[in-house]
Design an enzyme around this catalytic site. Structure first.
Site, PDB file in Angstrom:
ATOM      1  N   GLY A   1      -0.086  -7.243   1.749  1.00  0.00           N
ATOM      2  CA  GLY A   1       0.117  -8.705   2.617  1.00  0.00           C
ATOM      3  C   GLY A   1       0.033  -9.819   1.521  1.00  0.00           C
TER       4      GLY A   1
ATOM      5  N   GLY B   1       0.912  -1.326  -0.215  1.00  0.00           N
ATOM      6  CA  GLY B   1       0.202   0.206   0.080  1.00  0.00           C
ATOM      7  C   GLY B   1       0.971   1.341   0.250  1.00  0.00           C
TER       8      GLY B   1
HETATM    9  C1  3PG Z   1      -5.340  -5.092   2.489  1.00  0.00           C
HETATM   10  O1  3PG Z   1      -5.562  -3.973   2.256  1.00  0.00           O
HETATM   11  O2  3PG Z   1      -4.186  -5.642   3.003  1.00  0.00           O
HETATM   12  C2  3PG Z   1      -6.484  -6.214   2.313  1.00  0.00           C
HETATM   13  O3  3PG Z   1      -7.714  -5.480   1.799  1.00  0.00           O
HETATM   14  C3  3PG Z   1      -6.784  -7.022   3.323  1.00  0.00           C
HETATM   15  O4  3PG Z   1      -7.219  -6.472   4.354  1.00  0.00           O
HETATM   16  P1  3PG Z   1      -6.871  -6.785   5.996  1.00  0.00           P
HETATM   17  O5  3PG Z   1      -5.564  -6.759   6.097  1.00  0.00           O
HETATM   18  O6  3PG Z   1      -7.462  -6.051   6.702  1.00  0.00           O
HETATM   19  O7  3PG Z   1      -7.172  -8.194   5.978  1.00  0.00           O
END
Ligand code: 3PG
Ligand code: MG
Length: 551
Positions: free
Chosen positions: A376, A353
Site C-alpha cells: 500500500g 505483498g
Molecule cells: C502492510 O503490510 O500493508 C503494512 O504492514 C501496513 O499494514 P496495514 O495495511 O494493516 O495497515
C-alpha cells in the site's frame, strides 16, 4: 534524500525507538517470509554498532486493539535472533511495568522488541497519550517501516512529533528507488499492474499515466478493461461500476501516448480452484460460464515483445490466480523476464505483498533491482501522495547558499536550517513543548533523557556519520550473515529472558482511556496512566496461521 537519516544522528549511548514493519506472514507460529525482517537489519546493526540501545516497535496483522495470541511478535523475535545471532527479547506488551523495567536494564548495543503495537487501539487512533508513553522510552526516533509509512498512527506520526525523528536505511532506500521512478526514470519506462481490483489502482494509474511509456495490465483488474472495450468476460472477476474509469484511463493513455497492453488471449477455467477444467481462449468473447484466470501464451509473448527494450519497470500485482500453479504461468513468465531485464541493466522495482511472495518463491528476488517492502505504501507514494510517516521526519537542511553579506555564524550552520522549514519547525516545537510533561508522566528511568528536548540531536545533523558498512549494502542477507562484531554488553539483558521483562498484561482499561486532551501545554502526568502490571503473557497459546496477507 530530503530527510535526515540515521547517518546524520549521533546515537551513541542513546535510546533509539525504531519503528519497523515486521508485519510478516506466519504459519504454525513461524515466519514464512522474513524479507521485511531482513530488510531492517542494516539499520538495526548500524545503530547497535554505534552503541545505541535499540527499541524495536512494529504491528503485526490487524488485531483491532485487542490482544491476539496468534499475532504476538515472538516468532518475529525468534527469527531476528537467528538472523542477528544475538538475543532479541520481546516484551509481553508495548506498555506496562515489565516493559519499563526491561527498558531500564538495556545497555548500549542491546536490542528489545516491543509487543505488537496494535494490541492497543490507541496505536491506530494515533492517541496522543499513547504516543507520549512510547516517546518516553527513547531519546531518538527512527522510522524504518516504509511499509507502514502511509498510516498516520501513533508509532508512525505521533511519536516522531515528540522526538528528533530520522529515516532508517531501508526507508532511505525505498524513498530513493521510488522517487527515481517518478522523477528521472530511464526510458522506456513500463508499469505492470495486476491484482484483483482496478478500484485499488485507479489513482496510481492516473498518476503513472503522466510518467510511463507503457502500461501492461493483467490479473482480475484487466477484466474491467476488457469490459470497457466491449468484450465479454463470462463469469470473470470484474468491477462493472468501474468500466467508465477504465474507459477514461484508456482515453488518457491514448492522449498521453502511453501504450496500453491488455491480454489478447487468456486461460479460462470452469472454477477458480485447483484441478478444475481449463483452456486457452482469445480475450474477445469468453463464454458465460468460464472465468479468466491467467494470461495465455500469446499475451505472454506480447508482454515479452513490449518489454524488449525497457529500461525501467515498476510491477505491482499478480497477472493471474498465481496461488494455483496451473494459473501462475503468466505471473511466473513475467517475473523471469524481468529478472533477465534487470540482469541486463534495467531498473526493476517490485512492490506489493503477493507479487513479492511469488518472486521470492521463484528465487528471483535477488535479481531484481529493488523489492519494495511496502505494498500500500509504495502505491500511495507512486500516486504522488505524501506519506504521513515520511513527512513527519526531520528535513535535511538545504546547503547554505553563498550569502552576499557573510555574517559570523552565531549558530552552527546546520542547526539553523531545519527549524526554517515548516515541518521541522513544527516538529521541533512540539518536541520541546511536550518532552517535559511526558517525562514526568511516565516512569522515572526514562525521565532524564526524555526531558532533553530535540534540540541537541537536531542541532548537529550530518556532523557525525554513524553509519557502519552495513548501511551501504543491499538491505538483505549480507548484513544478516555477519553477526555484530562490536557487540557491546550483549550479556546483561540478553541473558535475562524476555519473560522477565514482560510481566505486564494486556493494558488495563485505564490505558485505553488516555488523556486525549493531554496537550503540549498541559503536563500529561495524570493523563498517561500506567497500565497495571499483570500476569506474564509471554507464552502464546497455539499460534494460528495468519489469515490476512500483508498487502
Ligand atoms: C502492510 O503490510 O500493508 C503494512 O504492514 C501496513 O499494514 P496495514 O495495511 O494493516 O495497515
Ligand atoms: Mg496493507
Amino acid at each position: 534524500m530530503e530527510k535526515l537519516t540515521i547517518r546524520d544522528a549521533d546515537v551513541a549511548g542513546k535510546r533509539v525507538f525504531v519503528r519497523v514493519d515486521f508485519n510478516v506472514p506466519l504459519a504454525d507460529g513461524k515466519v514464512t517470509d522474513d524479507s521485511r525482517i531482513r530488510a531492517a537489519i542494516p539499520t538495526i546493526l548500524t545503530l547497535v554498532h554505534a552503541g545505541a540501545r535499540v527499541i524495536l516497535a512494529s504491528h503485526l496483522g490487524r488485531p483491532n486493539g485487542k490482544v491476539s495470541d496468534s499475532l504476538r511478535l515472538r516468532p518475529v523475535g525468534q527469527r531476528l535472533t537467528e538472523l542477528l545471532r544475538r538475543n532479541v527479547p520481546v516484551t509481553g506488551d508495548a506498555l506496562g511495568l515489565g516493559t519499563e523495567d526491561a527498558l531500564k536494564r538495556m545497555r548500549p548495543g542491546e536490542i528489545l522488541l516491543l509487543e505488537n503495537l496494535r494490541f492497543h487501539a490507541e496505536e491506530e487512533a494515533n492517541d496522543p497519550a499513547f504516543a507520549a508513553t512510547l516517546a518516553s522510552y527513547a531519546d531518538i526516533y527512527v522510522n524504518d517501516a516504509f511499509g507502514s509509512a502511509h498510516r498516520a498512527h501513533a508509532s508512525t506520526v505521533g511519536v516522531p512529533k515528540l522526538l528528533p525523528a530520522y529515516a532508517g536505511l531501508l526507508m532511505e532506500r525505498e524513498l530513493m528507488m521510488l522517487s527515481k521512478l517518478l522523477e528521472s526514470p530511464d526510458r522506456p519506462f513500463a508499469a505492470i499492474l495486476g491484482g484483483a481490483k482496478v478500484s485499488d489502482k485507479i489513482r496510481v494509474i492516473d498518476h503513472l499515466l503522466t510518467k510511463v511509456d507503457l502500461l501492461i495490465l493483467g490479473g482480475g483488474m484487466a477484466n474491467t478493461f476488457l469490459l470497457a472495450q466491449g468484450k465479454s468476460i463470462g463469469k470473470s472477476l470484474a468491477e462493472p461500476d468501474r468500466v467508465q474509469d477504465a474507459q477514461r484511463i484508456l482515453a488518457t493513455a491514448e492522449k498521453n501516448r502511453v501504450r496500453v497492453v491488455l491480454p489478447i488471449d487468456v486461460i479460462v477455467a470452469k472454477e477458480v480452484t485447483r484441478g478444475t477444467e481449463y483452456k486457452t481462449l482469445p480475450a474477445e468473447k469468453i463464454p458465460a460460464s468460464w472465468h479468466i484466470v491467467d494470461l495465455g501464451k500469446a499475451s505472454q509473448d506480447q508482454v515479452v515483445e513490449a518489454l524488449s527494450d525497457v529500461k525501467t519497470v515498476f510491477w505491482n500485482g499478480p497477472l493471474g490466480v498465481f496461488e494455483i500453479p496451473s494459473f501462475a504461468h503468466g505471473t511466473n513468465a513475467v517475473a523471469r523476464l524481468l529478472a533477465d531485464r534487470a540482469e541486463h541493466g534495467a531498473t526493476v522495482v517490485i512492490g506489493g505483498g503477493d507479487i513479492v511472495a511469488s518472486i521470492t518463491q521463484q528465487g528471483l528476488a535477488d535479481k531484481m533491482t529493488h523489492i519494495s517492502t511496502g505494498g500500500g505504501a509504495s502505491l500511495e507514494f507512486l500516486e504522488g501522495r505524501e506519506l504521513p510517516g515520511v513527512t513527519v521526519l526531520l528535513d535535511r537542511p538545504k546547503p547554505p547558499k553563498l550569502a552576499s553579506k557573510p555574517k559570523a555564524p552565531s549558530k552552527p550552520k546546520v542547526a539553523a536550517k531545519p527549524a526554517a522549514k515548516p515541518t521541522a519547525a513544527k516538529a521541533t516545537a512540539a518536541k520541546a513543548a511536550t518532552s517535559k510533561p511526558v517525562a514526568k508522566a511516565v516512569a522515572k528511568p526514562v525521565a532524564k533523557t526524555v526531558a532533553k528536548p530535540a534540540a541537541k540531536a537536531v542541532a548537529k545533523p550530518a556532523a557525525k556519520p554513524t553509519a557502519a558498512k552495513a548501511a551501504t549494502s543491499k538491505p538483505t542477507a549480507n548484513a544478516a550473515a555477519k553477526p555484530a562484531v562490536k557487540a557491546t554488553a550483549a550479556k546483561a539483558t540478553t541473558s535475562k529472558p524476555a519473560a522477565k521483562a514482560t510481566t505486564s498484561k494486556a493494558p488495563a482499561k485505564t490505558a485505553a482511556k488516555p488523556a486525549v486532551k493531554a496537550s503540549p501545554t498541559k503536563p500529561a502526568a495524570k493523563a498517561t496512566p500506567r497500565p497495571a502490571a499483570g500476569k506474564a503473557t509471554t507464552k502464546p497459546t497455539k499460534p494460528r496461521a495468519r489469515t490476512e496477507k500483508p498487502a
